[in-house]
Design a protein around this motif. Structure first.
Motif, short mmCIF file in Angstrom:
data_model
loop_
_atom_site.label_atom_id
_atom_site.label_comp_id
_atom_site.label_asym_id
_atom_site.label_seq_id
_atom_site.Cartn_x
_atom_site.Cartn_y
_atom_site.Cartn_z
N ILE A 37 58.02 -10.07 75.12
CA ILE A 37 58.13 -10.92 76.31
C ILE A 37 58.66 -10.14 77.50
O ILE A 37 58.26 -10.38 78.64
N ASP A 38 59.53 -9.17 77.25
CA ASP A 38 60.08 -8.38 78.36
C ASP A 38 58.99 -7.64 79.10
O ASP A 38 58.94 -7.64 80.33
N GLU A 39 58.12 -6.99 78.35
CA GLU A 39 57.05 -6.24 78.99
C GLU A 39 56.10 -7.21 79.70
O GLU A 39 55.61 -6.94 80.79
N TYR A 40 55.89 -8.36 79.06
CA TYR A 40 55.03 -9.36 79.68
C TYR A 40 55.58 -9.77 81.03
O TYR A 40 54.87 -9.78 82.03
N LEU A 41 56.85 -10.12 81.06
CA LEU A 41 57.45 -10.59 82.31
C LEU A 41 57.46 -9.49 83.36
O LEU A 41 57.23 -9.74 84.53
N ALA A 42 57.70 -8.27 82.93
CA ALA A 42 57.77 -7.16 83.87
C ALA A 42 56.41 -6.85 84.50
O ALA A 42 56.32 -6.54 85.68
N LYS A 43 55.35 -6.95 83.72
CA LYS A 43 54.07 -6.47 84.22
C LYS A 43 53.09 -7.57 84.63
O LYS A 43 52.05 -7.28 85.19
N SER A 44 53.41 -8.81 84.34
CA SER A 44 52.38 -9.83 84.57
C SER A 44 52.54 -10.59 85.87
O SER A 44 51.58 -11.08 86.41
N GLN A 45 53.74 -10.72 86.37
CA GLN A 45 53.98 -11.46 87.62
C GLN A 45 53.44 -12.88 87.60
O GLN A 45 52.92 -13.36 88.60
N THR A 46 53.51 -13.53 86.44
CA THR A 46 53.12 -14.95 86.41
C THR A 46 54.39 -15.78 86.55
O THR A 46 55.47 -15.36 86.16
N GLN A 47 54.23 -16.95 87.14
CA GLN A 47 55.36 -17.85 87.27
C GLN A 47 55.03 -19.12 86.50
O GLN A 47 54.08 -19.81 86.85
#
Lengths: 183, 232
Positions: A60-70
Motif C-alpha cells: 500500500i505504501d508504494e501504491y500511495l506514493a506512486k498512484s496519486q489517487t484520492q
C-alpha cells in the motif's frame, strides 16, 4: 476514464520484470504449499490468502506514493483497485461490476489473470482458489487505509467457470488509532 | 509464448519474502524442515525459470559432459533473469567444485545486516550448538555486542558468554535469518542446473553482506588421477 490514465502513469513509474518470472514463482509457491500441506487444499487456500494479506499491507505504501489517487468513499476504492492498483502491479486492469444495492459490496472481474498463465488445475484440486493471494493483497491493502473488507473468490476460469470474479464486501470502516488531539 | 507482459518488481520481491516467512513460521522449531522446504521451493522456481529461459533460446544446446557451459549459462543468462545482474567471479577449485561470487546479491541488498537491529539489546535467546561455553539449549538475554563481527554477549544465569549470531536463536524472532533465506536461491541454482541435466548440490556462504558465494558441486566429479585424460 481518468483512473485508467492514472493506472498507466503509475505503471510507467514502476520497476518492472517479466510477468513470466513472477508467474512461475507464484506457481512454484502454490505447488510447494500443496506438498507441505499434504493435500489439505483448504489450508493452502488460507495460506495463500495470508501471504497475500501480508504483501498487501506492505504494498500500500508504494501504491500511495506512486498512484496519486484520492479515495474518499468505499466506491472510490473499487475503481482505484481495478484500474490503478491492478495495473500498477500486475500490468492488467480489472472491471468493477455487480454493486450491491446498498453499495457495500462489489465484484472485480479479471479478464486476463496473469497468475494463471501456465496453470492447469487437476480434478483433485477443484477446491483450490489458485490465485487466492490476490484476495489477501486486496484485503491487506484496504485495511491499511481503514477499509476492513471480506475479499473472496466467487468464480475462477481456472476452475471452468465463465469468468474470474472476486467479491469485495465492506465489513467496517476503521478509525485512525490516534485521531483525537489533546485539549 | 512471451508476449512482453510485465509486472512490478516489488511484487515479486514481496512474494518471495512473505513466502519465505510463511514457510519459516510454519516449521519454526524445526530448522531442517524450514531449510528443506525453502530449498525445495527454490528448486521448483529454478527449474521453471530455466525452462522459460531455454524456450526463448533454443540454440543453447548443452552437452552433459561439459558442466562448465551450463555453469557459465547460469552465471550470465540465468543470473540476469533471476537476480538482475551477472555474477562477479567464477572459479573452479582443484576438486572440480565451482565457486560463484556475487558481490551485490539482490536478496541481501534490502536485508539489514546490522547486528544491533537484528538482535536488539534485551532480546531473549537460546544458545544452539555445542562449544559456546554453555550447554546447547541454554537461555539468556543479549546484553551487549562484542567487537567481533556478528558476535553478541549473552547473559545466562550466572555467566556471560560471547556467541556468534550463527549460534543463537531468538525466542520471538521478527526477522528471518539471511542464511535461512538463502536456501531459496541455493535451491534455484540447483533447479536451474537440474533443468539442463546437470545435477549438483549448492551451498551459500555470506561473506560480507551483500556479498555471497555459492559453492556448486557437480555429482560426477572425476577422480584426481583420471587415466590419460587431460582436463581443462
Amino acid at each position: 476514464m481518468q483512473k485508467a490514465r492514472q493506472g498507466e502513469r503509475a505503471f510507467e513509474k514502476m520497476e518492472k520484470i517479466s510477468a513470466e518470472l513472477f508467474v512461475v514463482t507464484y506457481g512454484s509457491l502454490v505447488m510447494q504449499l500443496l506438498e507441505d500441506s499434504e493435500g489439505k487444499v483448504e489450508e493452502v487456500n488460507n495460506e495463500l490468502y495470508s501471504i497475500g494479506y501480508k504483501i498487501g499491507v506492505r504494498l500500500i505504501d508504494e501504491y500511495l506514493a506512486k498512484s496519486q489517487t484520492q479515495c474518499r468513499t468505499f466506491r472510490d476504492t473499487a475503481e482505484a483497485i481495478a484500474k490503478v492498483g491492478f495495473k500498477m502491479f500486475l500490468g492488467v486492469t480489472a472491471d468493477v461490476r455487480n454493486w450491491a444495492e446498498d453499495g457495500s459490496s462489489y465484484s472485480l472481474i479479471i479478464d486476463d489473470n496473469p497468475l494463471t498463465m501456465f496453470a492447469d488445475l487437476p480434478d483433485n484440486l477443484n477446491n483450490l482458489w489458485y490465485s487466492n493471494s490476490l484476495c489477501g493483497v486486496i484485503a491487506g491493502a484496504l485495511e491499511m487505509v481503514l477499509w476492513k473488507c471480506k475479499v473472496q473468490f466467487h468464480k475462477d476460469q481456472l476452475r471452468g467457470h465463465d469468468c474470474t470474479e472476486i467479491r469485495v464486501s465492506l465489513v467496517e470502516q476503521l478509525k485512525e488509532e490516534f485521531q483525537q488531539e489533546d485539549d | 509464448m512471451s508476449q512482453g507482459k510485465e509486472v512490478a518488481e516489488s511484487l515479486l520481491d514481496l512474494l518471495v519474502t512473505e513466502a519465505a516467512y510463511s514457510i519459516w513460521r510454519k516449521h519454526k522449531d524445526d530448522k531442517e524442515a524450514v531449510a528443506h522446504s525453502l530449498e525445495k521451493l527454490g528448486f521448483r522456481i529454478g527449474v521453471a525459470m530455466m525452462e522459460r529461459l531455454m524456450k526463448d533460446k533454443p540454440i543453447m544446446a548443452l552437452q552433459g559432459e561439459r558442466p562448465t557451459d551450463a555453469i557459465k549459462l547460469l552465471c550470465r543468462d540465468f543470473w540476469g533473469l533471476a537476480f538482475k545482474k551477472i555474477t562477479d567471479r567464477l572459479r573452479m577449485n582443484k576438486q572440480g567444485i565451482y565457486i560463484v561470487l556475487d558481490k551485490d546479491f539482490k536478496w541481501l541488498r534490502h536485508i539489514t545486516h546490522k547486528v544491533e537491529e537484528e538482535y536488539p539489546l534485551g532480546s531473549k535467546v537460546t544458545i544452539t550448538g555445542e562449544g559456546q561455553g554453555v550447554p546447547a539449549g541454554t537461555k539468556g538475554t543479549i546484553i551487549s555486542y562484542s567487537a567481533g563481527h556478528n558476535t553478541v554477549e549473552v547473559e545466562c544465569e550466572n555467566q556471560i558468554v560471547s556467541v556468534s549470531t550463527n549460534n543463537i536463536m531468538t525466542d520471538y524472532p521478527a526477522r528471518i535469518n539471511p542464511k535461512t533465506l538463502l536456501h531459496i536461491p541455493s535451491g534455484m541454482l540447483r533447479g536451474a542446473l537440474f533443468a539442463v541435466d546437470v545435477p549438483v548440490t549448492v551451498e551459500a556462504t555470506i561473506l560480507n553482506p551483500p556479498s555471497v558465494e555459492f559453492t556448486i558441486a557437480t555429482r560426477d566429479l572425476q577422480p584426481e588421477c583420471a587415466e590419460g585424460s587431460v582436463r581443462h
